[in-house]
Design a protein around this motif. Structure first.
Motif, PDB file in Angstrom:
ATOM      1  N   VAL A   1       9.902   6.048   9.597  1.00  0.00           N
ATOM      2  CA  VAL A   1       8.837   6.718   8.846  1.00  0.00           C
ATOM      3  C   VAL A   1       7.559   6.758   9.666  1.00  0.00           C
ATOM      4  N   ALA A   2       6.865   7.890   9.614  1.00  0.00           N
ATOM      5  CA  ALA A   2       5.525   7.998  10.203  1.00  0.00           C
ATOM      6  C   ALA A   2       4.656   8.823   9.266  1.00  0.00           C
ATOM      7  N   ILE A   3       3.509   8.272   8.894  1.00  0.00           N
ATOM      8  CA  ILE A   3       2.538   8.951   8.040  1.00  0.00           C
ATOM      9  C   ILE A   3       1.212   9.005   8.795  1.00  0.00           C
ATOM     10  N   VAL A   4       0.582  10.185   8.818  1.00  0.00           N
ATOM     11  CA  VAL A   4      -0.704  10.362   9.481  1.00  0.00           C
ATOM     12  C   VAL A   4      -1.656  11.043   8.502  1.00  0.00           C
ATOM     13  N   CYS A   5      -2.851  10.485   8.336  1.00  0.00           N
ATOM     14  CA  CYS A   5      -3.839  11.025   7.405  1.00  0.00           C
ATOM     15  C   CYS A   5      -5.172  11.232   8.107  1.00  0.00           C
ATOM     16  N   ASP A   6      -5.854  12.298   7.705  1.00  0.00           N
ATOM     17  CA  ASP A   6      -7.136  12.685   8.292  1.00  0.00           C
ATOM     18  C   ASP A   6      -8.179  12.749   7.178  1.00  0.00           C
ATOM     19  N   GLY A   7      -9.178  11.878   7.217  1.00  0.00           N
ATOM     20  CA  GLY A   7     -10.223  11.888   6.201  1.00  0.00           C
ATOM     21  C   GLY A   7     -11.057  13.156   6.264  1.00  0.00           C
ATOM     22  N   VAL A   8     -11.418  13.686   5.121  1.00  0.00           N
ATOM     23  CA  VAL A   8     -12.257  14.887   5.049  1.00  0.00           C
ATOM     24  C   VAL A   8     -13.705  14.439   5.212  1.00  0.00           C
ATOM     25  N   SER A   9     -14.318  14.799   6.335  1.00  0.00           N
ATOM     26  CA  SER A   9     -15.637  14.274   6.684  1.00  0.00           C
ATOM     27  C   SER A   9     -16.725  14.687   5.704  1.00  0.00           C
ATOM     28  N   SER A  10     -16.565  15.845   5.067  1.00  0.00           N
ATOM     29  CA  SER A  10     -17.590  16.303   4.132  1.00  0.00           C
ATOM     30  C   SER A  10     -17.522  15.559   2.797  1.00  0.00           C
ATOM     31  N   ALA A  11     -16.475  14.783   2.586  1.00  0.00           N
ATOM     32  CA  ALA A  11     -16.320  14.010   1.353  1.00  0.00           C
ATOM     33  C   ALA A  11     -16.897  12.612   1.546  1.00  0.00           C
ATOM     34  N   SER A  12     -17.043  11.901   0.457  1.00  0.00           N
ATOM     35  CA  SER A  12     -17.509  10.522   0.547  1.00  0.00           C
ATOM     36  C   SER A  12     -16.348   9.609   0.926  1.00  0.00           C
ATOM     37  N   ARG A  13     -16.637   8.552   1.671  1.00  0.00           N
ATOM     38  CA  ARG A  13     -15.670   7.514   2.051  1.00  0.00           C
ATOM     39  C   ARG A  13     -14.340   8.081   2.557  1.00  0.00           C
ATOM     40  N   PRO A  14     -14.406   8.997   3.510  1.00  0.00           N
ATOM     41  CA  PRO A  14     -13.151   9.591   4.001  1.00  0.00           C
ATOM     42  C   PRO A  14     -12.247   8.588   4.702  1.00  0.00           C
ATOM     43  N   ASP A  15     -12.850   7.569   5.317  1.00  0.00           N
ATOM     44  CA  ASP A  15     -12.038   6.559   5.993  1.00  0.00           C
ATOM     45  C   ASP A  15     -11.217   5.752   4.998  1.00  0.00           C
ATOM     46  N   GLU A  16     -11.806   5.474   3.823  1.00  0.00           N
ATOM     47  CA  GLU A  16     -11.060   4.761   2.784  1.00  0.00           C
ATOM     48  C   GLU A  16      -9.946   5.624   2.222  1.00  0.00           C
ATOM     49  N   ALA A  17     -10.221   6.912   2.078  1.00  0.00           N
ATOM     50  CA  ALA A  17      -9.211   7.822   1.527  1.00  0.00           C
ATOM     51  C   ALA A  17      -7.992   7.889   2.432  1.00  0.00           C
ATOM     52  N   SER A  18      -8.200   8.050   3.731  1.00  0.00           N
ATOM     53  CA  SER A  18      -7.064   8.166   4.649  1.00  0.00           C
ATOM     54  C   SER A  18      -6.254   6.880   4.701  1.00  0.00           C
ATOM     55  N   ALA A  19      -6.950   5.738   4.685  1.00  0.00           N
ATOM     56  CA  ALA A  19      -6.239   4.452   4.721  1.00  0.00           C
ATOM     57  C   ALA A  19      -5.423   4.248   3.450  1.00  0.00           C
ATOM     58  N   ALA A  20      -6.001   4.598   2.303  1.00  0.00           N
ATOM     59  CA  ALA A  20      -5.280   4.435   1.040  1.00  0.00           C
ATOM     60  C   ALA A  20      -4.065   5.341   0.979  1.00  0.00           C
ATOM     61  N   ALA A  21      -4.215   6.585   1.413  1.00  0.00           N
ATOM     62  CA  ALA A  21      -3.106   7.538   1.361  1.00  0.00           C
ATOM     63  C   ALA A  21      -1.968   7.125   2.282  1.00  0.00           C
ATOM     64  N   ALA A  22      -2.299   6.728   3.513  1.00  0.00           N
ATOM     65  CA  ALA A  22      -1.253   6.339   4.466  1.00  0.00           C
ATOM     66  C   ALA A  22      -0.483   5.132   3.951  1.00  0.00           C
ATOM     67  N   SER A  23      -1.203   4.152   3.418  1.00  0.00           N
ATOM     68  CA  SER A  23      -0.548   2.954   2.921  1.00  0.00           C
ATOM     69  C   SER A  23       0.328   3.256   1.712  1.00  0.00           C
ATOM     70  N   ALA A  24      -0.176   4.051   0.766  1.00  0.00           N
ATOM     71  CA  ALA A  24       0.583   4.344  -0.449  1.00  0.00           C
ATOM     72  C   ALA A  24       1.841   5.150  -0.145  1.00  0.00           C
ATOM     73  N   ALA A  25       1.738   6.144   0.716  1.00  0.00           N
ATOM     74  CA  ALA A  25       2.903   6.960   1.057  1.00  0.00           C
ATOM     75  C   ALA A  25       3.962   6.128   1.773  1.00  0.00           C
ATOM     76  N   ASN A  26       3.519   5.283   2.682  1.00  0.00           N
ATOM     77  CA  ASN A  26       4.459   4.437   3.421  1.00  0.00           C
ATOM     78  C   ASN A  26       5.188   3.482   2.480  1.00  0.00           C
TER      79      ASN A  26
END
Length: 436
Positions: free
Chosen positions: A197-222
């Motif tokens: 399995v490989a999951i890659v997520c890219d935070g949307v810079s114009s949104a708030s806390r994009p780094d948290e969003a990408s980390a949460a999504a990658a972890s949950a999908a995995n």
């Protein structure tokens, strides 16, 4: 001083016997007859440097003894200082320092005049030390308490290799932080065969806390894939469920405690958001899933065969091409090209996750990446040209090379890439079997 072989010519102003004045060159005193050649010669020039000790501080004087000098300094070797206050801490002169200095070896030597109660205590095991001075502790805000140096964040550059899958993520050269994230893992299907399995997520810079969003999504999908695949869920269905789980995880970041989720794009304006792309290799199948504009490429080991892009962007440019209003070159040259039309987040529009399943008939390399990479290798042919020839055997090295390719190109965005070498099983002949 060099010894003279001739009788010493006096340089005394008075006779040692009667204290009568003498003339330069006198060998005897004219008043008392004192033999001036018998005056002892001054000692040779070996001065002793005395350390100045304040008379009123007897405790400090006791501390300033050779025993109080830093043990690492050798005073009997060239370069050793006769005054311990000037001696640099660390290895003795002529001794190379260790490649990774310990906190004790690299910390400044305490001033012996400092009362014991004021001396800093030895940091406990596991204390994070400053990368600059290697002595100060790092506070919760990421700054050294000793020199004030800002510490590099863990996510500025990340690498992971796990069996046959590897990933690298880098902050790039222009962004102030890394808003990408990834997860790689391996598990087993019910029949015991491996799944990667490989999951890659890219935070949307114009949104708030994009780094948290990408980390949460990658972890949950995995986590969702590691739970469903061993139960026998079809990989394509498992991928769909994993993206839904990732979406719910990102949505929850925008929720206030005690509030129920209502899907209203206007309720959570500027909520945490990210894109997601993933790949699963299981049972001879290659399954990809995505929301947004991160991509999956296929690069065959035999480079005489054509490479392919396996995903379609949720973006303004892709919509223009799909509607026939622009060709691909025109659309991606437009400044609106990278405006995404699909993402994970509480303010996203309803969007069914995209999934596709393939059954390759030859071995190759699966490239899962954010636009921080494909901006510099957009077409499948360009991506294949950037992939090193040995990436199938050395996926981590291959991922490092691809990140370097993006940085060499300008590094305008965060860069993340995962590589999954695909080997065809003995019974693995076939063709693409569907997509949604």
């Amino acid at each position: 001083m060099k010894m003279s072989q001739n009788p010493q010519e006096t340089a005394l102003s008075k006779c040692p016997g009667c204290e009568e004045p003498l003339e330069p060159g006198d060998l005897f005193c004219g008043a008392c007859g004192y033999d001036l050649s018998a005056v002892p010669e001054p000692p040779q020039d070996h001065p002793t440097i005395a350390m100045a000790v304040p008379a009123e501080n007897g405790a400090a004087a006791a501390a300033r003894t050779p025993a109080a000098r830093p043990a690492a300094v050798r005073f009997d070797e060239p370069g050793g200082s006769g005054d311990f206050e000037l001696a640099a801490p660390g290895a003795a002169p002529g001794v190379a320092p260790a490649s990774t200095p310990s906190a004790e070896a690299s910390a400044p030597a305490p001033d012996p005049r400092t009362p014991a109660a004021e001396l800093p205590s030895t940091p406990p095991a596991g204390t994070k030390l400053c990368v600059a001075c290697r002595a100060g502790r790092v506070d919760n805000d990421g700054y050294c308490e000793n020199c004030g140096h800002a510490q590099p964040r863990e996510r500025d550059h990340m690498e992971q290799e796990l069996g046959s899958v590897a990933a690298v993520s880098d902050r790039g050269l222009r962004h102030h932080r890394n808003e990408d994230s990834f997860a790689v893992s391996t598990t087993a299907l019910p029949d015991g065969s491996p799944a990667v399995v490989a999951i890659v997520c890219d935070g949307v810079s114009s949104a708030s806390r994009p780094d948290e969003a990408s980390a949460a999504a990658a972890s949950a999908a995995n986590e969702a894939l590691l739970e469903s695949l061993p139960r026998g869920t079809h990989p394509q269905q498992a991928m769909h469920e994993a993206i839904v789980a990732a979406s719910e995880s990102v949505n929850s970041l925008a929720e206030e405690p005690g509030q129920a989720m209502e899907h209203d794009p206007h309720r959570h304006r500027n909520a945490p958001a990210c894109t997601l792309v993933g790949a699963v290799m299981a049972g001879g199948l290659l399954v990809v899933g995505w929301v947004g504009d991160s991509r999956v490429y296929w690069v065959p080991d035999d480079r005489t065969n054509p490479p392919a892009r396996l995903t379609e962007d949720d973006s303004w440019a892709a919509q223009m091409v799909s509607a026939g209003l622009m060709n691909e070159a025109e659309a991606y040259a437009d400044e609106r090209a990278h405006a995404i039309t699909g993402w994970l987040g509480a303010d996203a529009y309803e969007l069914e996750p995209h999934t596709a399943s393939f059954k390759p008939d030859r071995s190759g390399l699966v490239v899962v990446c954010t636009d921080g990479l494909w901006n510099y290798a957009e077409s499948a042919a360009e991506m294949a040209a950037a992939v090193p020839a040995d990436a199938q055997l050395r996926p981590l090295h291959g991922a490092q090379v691809l990140v370097g390719h993006a940085l060499d190109g300008g590094g305008h965005d965060n860069v993340t890439v995962a590589l999954l070498p695909f080997a065809v099983p003995p019974q693995g002949a076939g063709s693409a079997c569907g997509n949604t």
